[in-house]
Motif scaffolding. Structure first.
Motif, PDB file in Angstrom:
ATOM      1  N   PRO A  37    -102.891  80.395  42.366  1.00 26.88           N
ATOM      2  CA  PRO A  37    -103.737  79.698  43.546  1.00 26.88           C
ATOM      3  C   PRO A  37    -105.271  80.500  43.849  1.00 26.88           C
ATOM      4  CG  PRO A  37    -101.474  79.758  44.441  1.00 26.88           C
ATOM      5  CD  PRO A  37    -101.487  80.375  42.964  1.00 26.88           C
TER       6      PRO A  37
ATOM      7  N   ARG B 154    -106.538  64.991  40.250  1.00 26.00           N
ATOM      8  CA  ARG B 154    -105.268  65.154  41.005  1.00 26.00           C
ATOM      9  C   ARG B 154    -104.051  64.721  39.975  1.00 26.00           C
ATOM     10  NH1 ARG B 154    -103.702  66.139  45.995  1.00 26.00           N
ATOM     11  NH2 ARG B 154    -101.946  64.799  46.724  1.00 26.00           N
TER      12      ARG B 154
ATOM     13  N   THR C 218     -96.919  64.188  42.424  1.00 30.27           N
ATOM     14  CA  THR C 218     -97.026  65.702  43.195  1.00 30.27           C
ATOM     15  C   THR C 218     -95.653  66.067  43.946  1.00 30.27           C
ATOM     16  OG1 THR C 218     -97.690  64.576  45.227  1.00 30.27           O
ATOM     17  CG2 THR C 218     -99.322  65.204  43.963  1.00 30.27           C
TER      18      THR C 218
ATOM     19  N   GLN D 122     -98.211  73.029  49.631  1.00 29.89           N
ATOM     20  CA  GLN D 122     -99.597  72.873  48.858  1.00 29.89           C
ATOM     21  C   GLN D 122    -100.354  73.917  49.503  1.00 29.89           C
ATOM     22  OE1 GLN D 122    -101.879  68.882  49.726  1.00 29.89           O
ATOM     23  NE2 GLN D 122    -100.740  68.464  47.716  1.00 29.89           N
TER      24      GLN D 122
ATOM     25  N   GLN E 294    -103.101  72.483  45.420  1.00 26.00           N
ATOM     26  CA  GLN E 294    -102.140  72.505  44.432  1.00 26.00           C
ATOM     27  C   GLN E 294    -100.680  72.756  45.106  1.00 26.00           C
ATOM     28  OE1 GLN E 294    -102.993  72.096  40.959  1.00 26.00           O
ATOM     29  NE2 GLN E 294    -104.764  71.339  41.996  1.00 26.00           N
TER      30      GLN E 294
END
Length: 187
Positions: free
Chosen positions: A3, A21, A25, A113, A117
């Motif tokens: 990240p 996206r 998720t 998140q 991400q």
């Protein structure tokens, strides 16, 4: 992609980081009763920690950074028969030691998140030997592996999150009738 690396890449060359996206998720992964229970307990604990942090700093709760977007999911659950190894069977053959033990293996993970991400920040692998399993594993839980990465945000809530997850998993097992838990710790 790390990240932090992704964030740097977006700052330096935003045109090359046009990420769409993902179709699914962590939030979209299905819940089971266990993960609903764990996720709620973790969120409750993190809310209490935010209040405690505000009291320590002498500010209102709204002024303390909160933990957002934490998801607990079970990503694997399999019934299997754990084979007894040869030396163990030979050592305990006079006690009518079984050749195998029925068990259920589970993988429970925590996602957060981070910068848009989903990051898998904690994993827990367990073996649950239920009421149908013969002694000595009858109604026992073995935590065979747990690990985390250091990306949890804000950092001061990392330990309370992981502690609560472990405590509440053991509590959930106790409510289901398990009486003993073993944690395998490998340095």
């Amino acid at each position: 992609v790390c990240p932090f690396c992704l964030r740097e890449r977006r700052k330096n060359r935003p045109d090359t980081c046009n990420l769409t996206r993902p179709k699914m998720t962590a939030r979209d992964l299905p819940h089971v009763n266990l993960t609903k229970y764990l996720e709620q307990r973790v969120r409750d604990r993190l809310a209490k920690e935010q209040v405690r942090q505000a009291e320590l700093e002498g500010v209102s709760v709204d002024q303390v950074e909160a933990v957002r977007d934490v998801f607990v999911r079970q990503v694997s659950c399999m019934d299997k028969n754990q084979q007894v190894r040869e030396r163990m069977a030979a050592r305990y053959k006079f006690k009518d030691y079984p050749a195998e033990f029925p068990c259920r293996t589970k993988c429970i993970v925590v996602f957060q998140q981070v910068d848009g991400q989903d990051v898998l920040i904690f994993g827990l692998y367990v073996y649950e030997y239920g009421h149908k399993c013969p002694q000595p594993n009858h109604r026992r839980v073995y935590i065979s592996y747990l690990d985390s990465v250091n990306y949890f945000r804000p950092k001061q809530y990392r330990t309370p999150c992981y502690q609560e997850l472990l405590i509440e998993y053991l509590n959930y097992c106790k409510m289901r009738g398990f009486h003993t838990a073993h944690i395998w710790s490998c340095p």
